[in-house]
Write a protein that holds these residues in place. Structure first.
Motif, mmCIF file in Angstrom:
data_model
loop_
_atom_site.group_PDB
_atom_site.id
_atom_site.type_symbol
_atom_site.label_atom_id
_atom_site.label_comp_id
_atom_site.label_asym_id
_atom_site.label_seq_id
_atom_site.Cartn_x
_atom_site.Cartn_y
_atom_site.Cartn_z
ATOM 1 N N LEU B 63 -18.507 78.681 13.694
ATOM 2 C CA LEU B 63 -19.076 77.353 13.497
ATOM 3 C C LEU B 63 -20.311 77.190 14.370
ATOM 4 O O LEU B 63 -20.330 77.606 15.532
ATOM 5 C CB LEU B 63 -18.058 76.270 13.873
ATOM 6 C CG LEU B 63 -16.931 75.996 12.869
ATOM 7 C CD1 LEU B 63 -15.937 75.033 13.471
ATOM 8 C CD2 LEU B 63 -17.491 75.441 11.573
ATOM 9 N N TYR B 64 -21.360 76.598 13.814
ATOM 10 C CA TYR B 64 -22.570 76.300 14.585
ATOM 11 C C TYR B 64 -22.830 74.802 14.506
ATOM 12 O O TYR B 64 -22.610 74.191 13.474
ATOM 13 C CB TYR B 64 -23.772 77.035 14.007
ATOM 14 C CG TYR B 64 -23.670 78.535 14.082
ATOM 15 C CD1 TYR B 64 -24.241 79.236 15.147
ATOM 16 C CD2 TYR B 64 -23.011 79.249 13.085
ATOM 17 C CE1 TYR B 64 -24.144 80.616 15.221
ATOM 18 C CE2 TYR B 64 -22.918 80.623 13.145
ATOM 19 C CZ TYR B 64 -23.480 81.306 14.214
ATOM 20 O OH TYR B 64 -23.385 82.658 14.289
ATOM 21 N N PHE B 65 -23.317 74.245 15.637
ATOM 22 C CA PHE B 65 -23.679 72.816 15.676
ATOM 23 C C PHE B 65 -25.155 72.703 16.076
ATOM 24 O O PHE B 65 -25.462 72.578 17.257
ATOM 25 C CB PHE B 65 -22.802 72.047 16.659
ATOM 26 C CG PHE B 65 -21.346 72.121 16.326
ATOM 27 C CD1 PHE B 65 -20.789 71.234 15.420
ATOM 28 C CD2 PHE B 65 -20.543 73.100 16.897
ATOM 29 C CE1 PHE B 65 -19.450 71.311 15.108
ATOM 30 C CE2 PHE B 65 -19.197 73.179 16.575
ATOM 31 C CZ PHE B 65 -18.645 72.284 15.676
ATOM 32 N N PRO B 66 -26.047 72.796 15.126
ATOM 33 C CA PRO B 66 -27.468 72.895 15.491
ATOM 34 C C PRO B 66 -28.141 71.570 15.892
ATOM 35 O O PRO B 66 -29.275 71.613 16.350
ATOM 36 C CB PRO B 66 -28.132 73.420 14.209
ATOM 37 C CG PRO B 66 -27.058 73.510 13.193
ATOM 38 C CD PRO B 66 -25.854 72.840 13.693
ATOM 39 N N THR B 67 -27.462 70.436 15.742
ATOM 40 C CA THR B 67 -28.142 69.146 15.907
ATOM 41 C C THR B 67 -28.887 69.040 17.234
ATOM 42 O O THR B 67 -30.078 68.768 17.285
ATOM 43 C CB THR B 67 -27.137 67.994 15.804
ATOM 44 O OG1 THR B 67 -26.414 68.139 14.612
ATOM 45 C CG2 THR B 67 -27.849 66.667 15.825
ATOM 46 N N TYR B 68 -28.176 69.227 18.310
ATOM 47 C CA TYR B 68 -28.815 69.147 19.618
ATOM 48 C C TYR B 68 -28.995 70.562 20.158
ATOM 49 O O TYR B 68 -28.287 71.486 19.761
ATOM 50 C CB TYR B 68 -27.967 68.320 20.577
ATOM 51 C CG TYR B 68 -27.824 66.877 20.147
ATOM 52 C CD1 TYR B 68 -28.843 65.958 20.381
ATOM 53 C CD2 TYR B 68 -26.682 66.445 19.490
ATOM 54 C CE1 TYR B 68 -28.720 64.645 19.974
ATOM 55 C CE2 TYR B 68 -26.552 65.123 19.077
ATOM 56 C CZ TYR B 68 -27.569 64.230 19.320
ATOM 57 O OH TYR B 68 -27.459 62.926 18.922
ATOM 58 N N GLY B 69 -29.894 70.740 21.062
ATOM 59 C CA GLY B 69 -30.078 72.045 21.702
ATOM 60 C C GLY B 69 -31.210 72.834 21.083
ATOM 61 O O GLY B 69 -32.014 72.308 20.314
ATOM 62 N N ASP B 70 -31.267 74.118 21.444
ATOM 63 C CA ASP B 70 -32.380 74.965 21.028
ATOM 64 C C ASP B 70 -32.336 75.225 19.532
ATOM 65 O O ASP B 70 -31.302 75.063 18.887
ATOM 66 C CB ASP B 70 -32.324 76.305 21.772
ATOM 67 C CG ASP B 70 -32.594 76.107 23.253
ATOM 68 O OD1 ASP B 70 -33.276 75.118 23.586
ATOM 69 O OD2 ASP B 70 -32.106 76.911 24.063
ATOM 70 N N ILE B 71 -33.476 75.677 19.022
ATOM 71 C CA ILE B 71 -33.518 76.018 17.601
ATOM 72 C C ILE B 71 -32.729 77.300 17.367
ATOM 73 O O ILE B 71 -32.652 78.172 18.236
ATOM 74 C CB ILE B 71 -34.965 76.194 17.086
ATOM 75 C CG1 ILE B 71 -35.698 77.282 17.885
ATOM 76 C CG2 ILE B 71 -35.730 74.908 17.146
ATOM 77 C CD1 ILE B 71 -36.944 77.768 17.204
ATOM 78 N N ILE B 72 -32.128 77.371 16.211
ATOM 79 C CA ILE B 72 -31.410 78.584 15.847
ATOM 80 C C ILE B 72 -32.265 79.316 14.825
ATOM 81 O O ILE B 72 -32.560 78.763 13.764
ATOM 82 C CB ILE B 72 -30.030 78.246 15.252
ATOM 83 C CG1 ILE B 72 -29.238 77.426 16.270
ATOM 84 C CG2 ILE B 72 -29.287 79.514 14.861
ATOM 85 C CD1 ILE B 72 -27.901 76.952 15.765
ATOM 86 N N PRO B 73 -32.723 80.523 15.141
ATOM 87 C CA PRO B 73 -33.590 81.238 14.204
ATOM 88 C C PRO B 73 -32.855 81.585 12.918
ATOM 89 O O PRO B 73 -31.621 81.731 12.907
ATOM 90 C CB PRO B 73 -33.983 82.505 14.974
ATOM 91 C CG PRO B 73 -32.978 82.639 16.053
ATOM 92 C CD PRO B 73 -32.491 81.270 16.372
ATOM 93 N N GLY B 74 -33.627 81.691 11.839
ATOM 94 C CA GLY B 74 -33.052 81.963 10.527
ATOM 95 C C GLY B 74 -32.229 83.230 10.484
ATOM 96 O O GLY B 74 -31.257 83.343 9.722
ATOM 97 N N SER B 75 -32.577 84.232 11.319
ATOM 98 C CA SER B 75 -31.886 85.521 11.282
ATOM 99 C C SER B 75 -30.401 85.386 11.646
ATOM 100 O O SER B 75 -29.588 86.203 11.217
ATOM 101 C CB SER B 75 -32.576 86.495 12.227
ATOM 102 O OG SER B 75 -32.704 85.906 13.502
ATOM 103 N N THR B 76 -30.074 84.357 12.418
ATOM 104 C CA THR B 76 -28.675 84.158 12.790
ATOM 105 C C THR B 76 -27.791 84.034 11.564
ATOM 106 O O THR B 76 -26.644 84.467 11.541
ATOM 107 C CB THR B 76 -28.527 82.870 13.626
ATOM 108 O OG1 THR B 76 -29.576 82.831 14.580
ATOM 109 C CG2 THR B 76 -27.186 82.809 14.334
#
Lengths: 347, 357
Positions: B63-76
């Motif tokens: 599970l990923y929670f991208p709302t707050y924090g650093d950007i998650i690159p597309g490759s992930t």
């Protein structure tokens, strides 16, 4: 009463000096002035931080060297502050406000050229505001807590709450852009000079409808509620009760006694209209592209025509000062109880 | 109900309870307060409601929670780029793959700064449920609703900051003026008189045209010009309060000036202070929006109502949804703020009229 006026007029002098010092301080901010030099030195020192935000958002033209020299000479940047202040003050007193960098006309002429348009809107806005608010306030006071009272309160408060330029933009969207009932702005049409007398009046009127609504809507709440509350205060006063108890009918009690006294608070704000009449609201003039003093001030600021900017600042500050004095005189005229220097706490 | 319980646990003083009851009885103001309060709370968590980033991404058992924090690159997520994931595309792709992976997007799937361009068409795009631009986009393809929401948050934060600074200065100087009177009072009276003589908005614009404005400098300039109103009100009410018996009593008991002002006078002027708050908020929003509209406010690309107004005016015929959305939003918010103000004033200072007919 005479001594009141004389003392009130004498009080202008220190305030006038204070206002001019404040404006003069601001003139030190204009390009080429000491403050800008300080800022640019600071910017050089911390170039990394400010480099990204180097600010020229209006695309304003940077001034030529000759214009900068003019500014320096007019504001006396090369002289000690005190000397240049008094020299500048001397020039302001004889209405020499410098020369516009954009039109290269004297600033005073540039400002007076735009006066008729601003006065036109100011006077009509004034007539409309008082013409609507006083009767409405009276009617609301008599019909206190009825459906009519509540409804109009909600409406005038909404009119007060929404900023006049948002009203202007909404009106423009609905009635000019969509329904095309009114023109999109301007004071007169392009072919104004070719129109006959009657058509000219019609042309000015149709251009004036939307701006006037925007001008006046915000003021309605203030004066209507003021009128209503002060009339109700007076209606609750003993002297009205006495009049009614003696058998005077209610109508005459209102108009013969309460109404006159309840005009006093309305008179308090009357003098301030002078600055509204003359300087208008530059937001509304900008939106409707009306060529009055407000638009002149805004355009000068965008084009960095600082002599005009400062000239308008001087003129409108002084007008405000005169307006306040006019208000005081109005109040003294309608309310014989006013004495200078007493009842300070109630102000 | 919650409020009732809160009241019991804090045991408010009876006057406050009475004022609160009176406030609640004024329906127009009370409901405005409820709605506006909800809007403020929601706007604090705007990232969870209006955002280009997904709320939750489920990818390959994690599970990923991208709302707050650093950007998650597309490759992930197995995409072929290193910059920030486009979650809307990711959502569409996962749908297509029909696997276990899924993306949970917020209700509005666009951020305030994203330019969403449809190839072959020029923005502004009109409102549409299909694309998820519920109020359309502006001239650079940014979602109008997203900018409205974030603009609201910024405007409110700005107005609150102004309020805080103006009131701190105003209460300090104003109560000192009223309490001590004399030369100090006279000097500040003249100063305020002079300060009020200059057209505020115009001077802010002059300063903003010369000094580079950002959120903080703009606030500083506005406070420098706006502190006088509260100071004057505080002066007047302190002036009235200090002649009351309780101040005399405190003085007789040997209270210091500080104590008399701090623990006696100011708490008794609190109703004046509170009843001015909504109107100060309205003024703050008005000033910021007006400056932004004229181009002297917050630097782009900050989402701002004023900037949207000026953009809307430019596209008044071709894209009326921009100007209508923002003008209606401003109107509703400011009308509510003013209704609250009217109700607060009424609650603190009920005017009872009796007249004879």
């Amino acid at each position: 009463m005479t001594s009141y006026f004389i003392r009130r007029l004498l009080l202008i002098i220190p305030t006038f000096i204070g206002v001019t010092i404040l404006v003069f301080t601001l003139t030190r901010l204009v390009p080429g002035g000491p403050i800008e030099r300080m800022l640019s030195e600071a910017a050089l020192a911390g170039a990394d931080e400010t480099a990204t935000t180097s600010y020229d958002s209006q695309g304003g033209s940077t001034l030529s060297d000759a214009q900068l020299e003019d500014l320096k000479a007019y504001y006396g940047f090369d002289k000690p502050v005190v000397v240049s202040y008094f020299e500048w003050l001397g020039k302001v007193l004889v209405l020499d406000l410098g020369r516009s960098t954009r039109y290269s006309d004297p600033v005073w002429n540039t400002i007076t050229d735009r006066l008729p348009v601003s006065i036109f809107y100011g006077v009509w806005a004034l007539i409309l505001t008082y013409g609507v608010c006083i009767p409405l306030g009276i009617y609301k006071a008599i019909r206190h807590k009825t459906a009519f009272d509540n409804l109009t309160s909600a409406l005038v408060f909404a009119g007060y709450a929404i900023p006049n330029y948002v009203v202007a933009l909404l009106l423009l969207t609905i009635f000019s852009a969509n329904l095309e009932w009114f023109p999109l702005g301007g004071f007169v049409s392009d072919d104004f000079d070719e129109l006959s007398g009657f058509e000219k009046i019609g042309d000015v009127s149709i251009h004036a409808v939307l701006p006037l609504i925007a001008y006046t809507l915000g003021g309605f709440a203030f004066y209507t509620i003021l009128m209503k509350n002060s009339l109700m205060d007076n209606l609750a006063a003993e002297y009205v009760r006495t009049a009614v108890a003696k058998g005077m009918d209610f109508r005459r009690a209102i108009f013969g006694h309460a109404f006159r006294n309840s005009l006093i608070p309305i008179a308090t704000g009357f003098g301030n209209n002078i600055s509204l009449i003359l300087t208008g609201s530059f937001l509304i003039e900008t939106i409707f592209n009306i060529d009055g003093i407000g638009l002149l001030g805004f355009e000068s600021l965008v084009e960095r025509d600082y002599p005009v900017v400062m000239g308008i600042l001087v003129v409108s500050s002084i007008l405000f000062l005169i307006g306040n004095i006019l208000s005081d005189i109005c109040v003294a005229l309608v309310d014989p109880r006013v004495k200078f220097g007493s009842g300070d706490a109630g102000q | 109900m919650i409020l009732d319980r809160l009241r019991q646990s804090f045991a408010l003083n009876p006057l406050t309870v009475k004022q609160w009851r009176r406030f609640r009885s004024i329906k127009r103001g009370y409901y405005s307060a409820v709605v506006l309060g909800a809007m403020i709370v929601l706007s604090c968590g705007a990232e969870l409601l209006v955002n280009g980033r997904a709320l939750i991404v489920y990818y390959e058992g994690e599970l990923y929670f991208p709302t707050y924090g650093d950007i998650i690159p597309g490759s992930t997520f197995g995409l072929d780029y290193e910059y920030e994931t486009n979650y809307r595309d990711l959502d569409a792709e996962f749908e297509e793959q029909d696997g276990d992976n899924w993306v949970l997007m917020p209700p509005v799937r666009y951020g305030p700064l994203e330019n969403n361009l449809t190839p072959g068409y020029f923005p502004p795009y009109s409102p549409s449920f299909e694309t998820g631009h519920y109020l359309g986009t502006d001239e650079t393809g940014r979602d109008v609703l997203a900018r409205l929401v974030y603009g609201f948050r910024i405007a409110f934060a700005f107005a609150s900051l102004l309020l805080l600074c103006n009131y701190l200065i105003g209460i300090a100087i104003g109560s000192a003026m009223g309490f001590w009177g004399g030369v100090f009072d006279l000097a500040f009276q003249r100063l305020i008189e002079i300060w009020n003589m200059v057209p505020t908005l115009y001077v802010i614009m002059i300063v903003a045209s010369i000094v580079i404005p950002n959120f903080w400098t703009l606030a500083a300039v506005m406070v420098a010009l706006g502190w006088t109103a509260m100071t004057w009100n505080m002066r007047t009410s302190t002036y009235k309060e200090k002649t009351r018996e309780y101040v005399l009593a405190a003085r007789a008991l040997g209270a210091s000036n500080q104590r008399m002002i701090g623990s006696h006078v100011i708490p008794n002027t609190i109703s004046v202070i509170v009843s001015f708050i909504p109107f100060s908020i309205a003024t703050g929003i008005f000033l910021l929006t007006a400056l932004d509209y004229l181009g002297f406010g917050l630097p782009p690309p900050t989402p701002s109502w004023g900037e949207m107004l000026s953009q809307g005016q430019k596209h008044i015929v071709t894209a009326p949804w921009i100007i209508l959305s923002v003008a209606i939003a401003i109107s509703i918010v400011l009308v509510m703020v003013n209704y609250i103000g009217e109700a607060v004033r009424e609650a603190f200072d009920p005017k009872k009229f009796a007249y004879y007919q």
